[in-house]
Enzyme design. Structure first.
Site, mmCIF file in Angstrom:
data_model
loop_
_atom_site.group_PDB
_atom_site.id
_atom_site.type_symbol
_atom_site.label_atom_id
_atom_site.label_comp_id
_atom_site.label_asym_id
_atom_site.label_seq_id
_atom_site.Cartn_x
_atom_site.Cartn_y
_atom_site.Cartn_z
ATOM 1 N NE ARG A 1 -2.226 -0.021 4.023
ATOM 2 C CZ ARG A 1 -2.182 -0.610 5.223
ATOM 3 N NH1 ARG A 1 -1.111 -0.459 5.993
ATOM 4 N NH2 ARG A 1 -3.163 -1.338 5.659
ATOM 5 C CG ASP B 1 -1.220 -1.269 9.436
ATOM 6 O OD1 ASP B 1 -1.983 -1.870 8.673
ATOM 7 O OD2 ASP B 1 -0.157 -0.754 9.070
ATOM 8 C CE LYS C 1 3.912 4.132 15.528
ATOM 9 N NZ LYS C 1 4.647 4.366 14.279
ATOM 10 C CB THR D 1 6.695 9.144 5.704
ATOM 11 O OG1 THR D 1 5.328 9.530 5.842
ATOM 12 C CG2 THR D 1 7.506 10.389 5.333
ATOM 13 N N GLY D 2 4.735 7.963 3.409
ATOM 14 C CA GLY D 2 3.804 8.352 2.346
ATOM 15 C C GLY D 2 3.474 9.822 2.360
#
Length: 795
Positions: free
Chosen positions: A362, A487, A630, A703-704
């Site tokens: 992903r 997640d 997070k 990181t995205g």
């Protein structure tokens, strides 16, 4: 507090103070020979994989920070005083030792001055090479002759397999064997086994490295770490350096190192250049590299080629705006960050330490988007690889490892490990790439599935949608499966994700758009009723009154509801309600208003609020994390540009730019003590308000956020977006941004786009191409010359 500055002319970030709050890093090399280097020359090198190809040892999360690394020690033979070419590891007092680190695209330069000796160490990996180069220039700036000694140091891993090297010492302490001949160190492991080039993952083979010097004779050497460092000493005061000579040790077992010692005499004003080379292979590879880089001119040419390669990519899109920090970051560092992240996914950094060996599906699919503009060939190659990581059911392999991926033969993923969002990201990346390149024929290219069978690229997009449709729950919303994007949100395999519901809607709308371009009426007829069904399910179940809920558990409990005490509101469903096109009207505005009101902070929007403290861990795994960190109410970085995009689509420029600056690394350059990590690249997350570290950021580079921030800035804030028939121009500017200029490369043509703001800051009032008026906001590619000037007047 400021530790460095952007040097736009050189396309570098210059660290003026070496005592940064955290290690600041850069990347060298490519996806074959890669390396990480810190502002104090710490870090490691690896071949193909940071997990099973890491040949330099590095101690993560250690004290002192970022050790060991690539060190050059310098010693005055007259009095025995010694220091290092980088501030660390010796760490001379900063009132006596001056240090500057310059990070560029694929290289690092360490400049120092101490006691009349200036040094400049330039580290890089030549294009396509399987070795790295450290060019060391030493200058006597004093008035008397100087006699110096130079010592290199790296700590070779005993095993390239990082986990084995760090943990299985009863094995790895007995497999390394080093020898030195003709001034070249050859380090081997399992030296009596044959190499196995057909299977990189096979640990039962020999592996080899070498180190060499050019420009000076080797006076002594060490390949035994403990002999070089000495008992009860550290990298700051190694025994061989202190004594002025190595012991000519050849390691067998235990721990290996690479240290070559040369004596350098300098007359007043004289400069000498020594070139340190290290790489993968046997001694003959080192001899060839030493011959090729025998002179400084060879280094100059190789480094110039590295810069030219990177700078050509960075030139694809630049902006000159009233905000110099925005320009410095977007023009160089955000773009560079995107390609580095695409190269290494989440596999190699100072934090990602081998636990993710390969390309997370992903993540990597999303990472492609910026590369379609910056490096279309790389983007195409990576897209094909990732499409072949989709399985015939429509789901994806969790990780695709390029060095062992075999499409058509991969074992299907256990259904309990399938994530619901993975393949829906393909629509964003594939259609963005086709619009950028104009290569609509790509949609009919045939690419195999990971496990068995094959289909066209368009077929892969449909299969992802079909998989999602098959896995719907009681509200006809997509099931969460093992997890969706988050997640730590476990709604149960048959629970439902509202975030994925918006993704499904987005994918269906994109599929219909693509099929319309291709004239596939049957496909349109298949998808349109499904889009209506998706919208109806969202309308019936997902609105909570002021915002969209996040999910439904298998038992029907609502996650992200105003009735909840913890996790009442989540950011992603608010922004994606707008991004997906579901609602860009009243509900979209109301939802984003709630996000700003309930999730906003000085340093960005929290992922959710309030944090979780009492929920069962099996349902909300975010409770594992401290509040405000997070996924447990931290300021997760990737959703920040989604909020920016949503505000641009809603036509609210001031909110869009406020959201941008809250998480923009460059806008913390003069407040670096708050962010602590690098102000020139994005990170995974920032501590939120409930945390006592509020504002501290963590996990930089991979990181995205990098790609999505680049898309948010280029396609939405600046509003220059690729479309099927040309460039669509629709900026979203604050009132203070009266004029700006974008330069962009598009389908082999160059564009200078001059934007004049109006009172509203969005909406095109007038558009001209090369002096000719155009209707609407599209610059048709068919009317463009090789070089073009576009004038845009906003309303």
């Amino acid at each position: 507090m400021r530790y460095g500055h952007f040097d736009d002319a050189a396309k570098e970030y210059v660290i003026d103070r070496p005592d940064t709050p955290k290690s600041w890093t850069n990347y060298l090399g490519d996806t074959t020979y890669g390396a990480i280097i810190t502002n104090n020359a710490g870090g490691y090198s690896f071949f193909k994989s940071g997990a099973i190809g890491r040949f330099l040892r590095f101690k993560t999360n250690g004290v002192p920070m970022d050790q060991p690394g690539r060190y050059v020690y310098l010693r005055d033979r007259a009095d025995g005083d010694f220091w290092s070419a980088s501030w660390q590891p010796v760490g001379k007092p900063l009132d006596q030792y001056r240090s500057t680190c310059r990070f560029g695209t694929g290289y690092a330069v360490f400049e120092s001055a101490y006691r009349g000796i200036s040094s400049r160490m330039t580290c890089f990996v030549p294009l396509g090479a399987h070795h790295e180069v450290w060019r060391v220039d030493l200058t006597n700036t004093g008035t008397t002759p100087r006699k110096l000694s130079l010592f290199t140091y790296v700590e070779f891993a005993s095993s390239w397999n990082m986990a084995q090297d760090q943990v299985n010492l009863q094995y790895t302490q007995y497999i390394v064997d080093c020898n030195v001949s003709d001034g070249i160190i050859e380090r081997g492991q399992n030296v009596h086994l044959a190499e196995d080039p057909s299977d990189f993952t096979n640990d039962d083979q020999s592996r080899w490295n070498w180190m060499a010097l050019a420009g000076a004779e080797v006076a002594s050497f060490d390949t035994d770490r403990d002999a070089f460092i000495g008992p009860y000493r550290t990298y700051a005061n190694p025994k061989s350096v202190a004594e002025g000579r190595c012991g000519n040790t050849e390691a067998m077992g235990d721990n290996a190192c690479g240290s070559l010692h040369a004596d350098i005499d300098l007359a007043p004003g004289e400069t000498r250049t020594v070139i340190v080379l290290m790489g993968v292979g046997r001694r003959d590879a080192g001899a060839k590299a030493r011959a090729a880089f025998a002179h400084a001119a060879s280094c100059d040419a190789a480094l110039a080629a590295v810069k030219a390669r990177w700078h050509a990519n960075l030139g694809a899109f630049t902006v000159a705006s009233p905000d110099p920090l925005f320009d410095s970051f977007l023009n160089v560092w955000n773009a560079y960050n995107c390609i580095i992240t695409l190269n290494w996914s989440r596999a190699a950094s100072l934090v990602y330490n081998g636990e993710r060996d390969g390309l997370g599906y992903r993540d990597s699919v999303q990472d492609v988007m910026a590369a379609s503009l910056l490096d279309p060939d790389l983007a195409m190659s990576r897209l094909k690889l990732l499409l072949s990581g989709q399985e015939s059911r429509g789901n994806a392999m969790p990780v695709v490892a390029p060095f062992r991926h075999r499409p058509g033969t991969e074992k299907p993923t256990d259904h309990h490990r399938i994530r619901s969002d993975d393949c829906l990201w393909l629509t964003d990346s594939v259609l963005n790439h086709v619009k950028e390149t104009g290569d609509a024929a790509f949609l009919d290219s045939v690419i195999p599935y990971a496990d068995a069978g094959e289909t066209t690229v368009l077929g892969h997009l449909r299969r992802a949608i079909e998989f999602t449709l098959v896995h719907r729950g009681r509200h006809q919303l997509p099931c969460g499966l093992d997890a969706d994007w988050n997640d730590c949100l476990r709604m149960g395999y048959n629970g439902e994700s509202v975030f994925v519901a918006f993704q499904l809607r987005h994918a269906l709308a994109g599929y219909i758009e693509a099929c319309s371009r291709l004239g596939r009426q049957a496909e349109i007829a298949w998808a349109q009723p499904l889009l209506a069904e998706a919208d109806a399910a969202i309308a019936a179940h997902c609105w909570d009154g002021e915002w969209f809920v996040r999910a439904f558990t298998e038992g029907g409990e609502v996650i992200g509801s105003s009735k909840a005490k913890e996790g009442r509101i989540f950011l992603n469903t608010q922004s994606w309600a707008v991004i997906s096109g579901y609602d860009r009207g009243e509900r979209g505005r109301t939802a984003m208003d709630a996000a700003h009101r309930l999730l906003g902070s000085t340093h960005g929007l929290h992922l959710c609020a309030p944090p979780f403290a009492t929920v069962p861990c099996k349902e909300i795994r975010a409770v594992l994390f401290a509040p405000g960190t997070k996924e447990n109410g931290g300021i997760f970085s990737q959703p920040q540009p989604w909020a920016v995009i949503a505000e641009c689509l809603l036509g609210r420029p001031e909110l869009a730019w406020k959201a941008w600056r809250a998480f923009s690394p460059a806008h913390y350059n003069d407040r670096a003590e708050i962010r602590q990590i690098e102000p020139y690249v994005h990170c995974q997350s920032t501590h939120g308000q409930p945390s006592r570290r509020h504002g501290n950021s963590r996990l930089s580079w991979l990181t995205g956020t990098a790609t999505w921030a680049y898309i948010a800035a280029t396609q939405h804030l600046l509003g220059v977006k690729p479309d099927w028939d040309g460039l669509r121009i629709s900026p979203c500017l604050e009132p203070a941004q009266r004029q700006l200029t974008v330069r962009r490369r598009f389908r082999g043509r160059d564009f200078e786009i001059r934007i004049a703001n109006g009172d509203r800051g969005h909406g095109v009032a007038a558009l001209k191409l090369n002096g000719q008026a155009l209707a609407g906001d599209l610059v048709p590619i068919t009317r463009c010359a090789a070089t073009n000037v576009v004038d845009v007047q906003l309303t």
